[in-house]
Design a protein around this motif. Sequence first.
Motif, PDB file in Angstrom:
ATOM      1  N   ASP A 205      30.146  24.279  16.300  1.00 26.67           N
ATOM      2  CA  ASP A 205      29.346  24.028  15.091  1.00 26.67           C
ATOM      3  C   ASP A 205      29.926  24.730  13.865  1.00 26.67           C
ATOM      4  O   ASP A 205      29.190  25.216  12.997  1.00 26.67           O
TER       5      ASP A 205
ATOM      6  N   ASN B 210      29.478  28.433   9.743  1.00 25.56           N
ATOM      7  CA  ASN B 210      28.786  28.114  10.988  1.00 25.56           C
ATOM      8  C   ASN B 210      27.430  27.503  10.676  1.00 25.56           C
ATOM      9  O   ASN B 210      26.613  28.110   9.971  1.00 25.56           O
ATOM     10  N   LYS B 211      27.174  26.328  11.187  1.00 27.81           N
ATOM     11  CA  LYS B 211      25.938  25.604  10.864  1.00 27.81           C
ATOM     12  C   LYS B 211      24.704  26.285  11.450  1.00 27.81           C
ATOM     13  O   LYS B 211      23.603  26.140  10.918  1.00 27.81           O
ATOM     14  N   LYS B 212      24.862  27.004  12.539  1.00 29.91           N
ATOM     15  CA  LYS B 212      23.718  27.660  13.170  1.00 29.91           C
ATOM     16  C   LYS B 212      23.321  28.925  12.419  1.00 29.91           C
ATOM     17  O   LYS B 212      22.151  29.156  12.115  1.00 29.91           O
ATOM     18  N   THR B 213      24.293  29.781  12.141  1.00 28.45           N
ATOM     19  CA  THR B 213      24.005  31.068  11.508  1.00 28.45           C
ATOM     20  C   THR B 213      23.995  30.994   9.982  1.00 28.45           C
ATOM     21  O   THR B 213      23.538  31.928   9.323  1.00 28.45           O
TER      22      THR B 213
END
Length: 370
Positions: free
Chosen positions: A166, A199-202
Motif C-alpha cells: 500500500d 503509505n496509504k494506511k499510515t
Amino acid sequence: MPISERVPTWAAVPAVFAVLAVISYQTLITPYNLEGAKNVLPMGKTIPLPVDGPESIEWDPQGGGPYAAVVDGRILKWRGDDLGWVEFAHTSPHRGNCSRHGVVPTCGRPLGLTFEKKTGDLYICDGYLGVMKVGPEGGLAELVVDQAEGRKVMFANQMDIDEEEDDLYFNDSSDKYHFRDVFYVVFNGERSGRVIRYNKKTKEAKVVMDNLRCNNGLALNKDRSFVISCESSTGLVHRYWIKGPKAGTRDIFAKVPGYPDNIRLTPTGDFWLGIHCKKNLIGRLIVNNQWLGKLVEKTVKLEFLIGLMNSFKPHGVAVKISGETGEILEILEDKEGETMQYVSEVYERDDGKLWLSSVFKPAVWVLDRK
C-alpha cells in the motif's frame, strides 16, 4: 588582377558571417547522433487529440483506454475510432478559463497516471496540486498528498504503486518551480528534487531520495525490490533499494542519452524511457555550468530555450534499458520528427505494441513492431 583588388573588402564580411553561422550551428546546436539508433518511429500510427500534451497514458484494470493526461487539466479516455476521446476526470474544480493549448495553473496540470489494480482507482500526479485520486467512474479527483516532511509538494510528476505494501512512490521534481517552468529546472542546476514514499494506511509521506536534479520519470521494478527515478538534466537514472540486503540505500542504475521524461515497466521486466530530445553541445554547456544556467533562466524566453534544446527541429526518441543491469538495450527514434515529437512516455502493451505520448503535441502514437 589579384582577388583583393577585384572584390571590395566590405563584400567579404557577409560571407564570413555566413560561414561562421553555419559552423556555429553545426558545432553548438546540431544534435548528437545516437549510435545504434533505429529510425523506426516515423512508421507509427497517429491518434489525434482535441487538446495538447498527453504527457502520460494508462490503461484501467479491465484493459480500457488509453487514458491521457492533457494540458487543460483533464484526463481523457480513448473509446476507439467510432467514439474517439471522451472526458473521464479532471484534477481541479476551476474549469472556466482552461486552455487546450497552454497551462492555466488554476486548472491543474495532470502528468503521471497510474491505476491501482485492486481498487480501480486512478492516481494522478498533478504538477500544481499534488498527488490526486479519482474512482473508477471518474469525475473530480480528490487530494491524496501534497506535502512530505514539512515541505509542500510543488511539482508532483510521475508515480508507481506497490499494491502489496500500500505504498505510493512519486517524484516531486522541484521545491521552487511548477510544471510550466520545468525547463528552467533542467538548466539552472537546482537539486531540490525528491522521491517520496506515501503509505496509504499510515498516511505517512517519507522522502527516500533527495538532492535530485529535475527528477522526472519513476517506476518500480518487476518484483518491487527497488524504484528508479531519472534526472532530465543529467540523464542519470537513480535507484533506491526497497528490499533485500541493500534496502534503504541508493545508487546509479543507468545513464541514458538525451533529456529523459517518464519511465514505464515493460511486461518482461525492462524499462522504456521517453526522451524529450537529443542533446547538443550548447545544451550540455548550459546544463553543466550552473552560472550559465542561471543566466539563461533570467535572460532567455522559455519558447526560445525549448527550441534551443531540440536544435529547432523537434524529434522523438525512445530508450529501452535492462530491468536487471540498466544497460541500454534499444534506441528508437524519429530522426527528422516526421511523425513523433517531444516523446514523454513509451508504454509497451502485452501484444508488443508501443504507445507513445507527447508533453506538447496533440496526439498519441502506436507502433506495431510486428
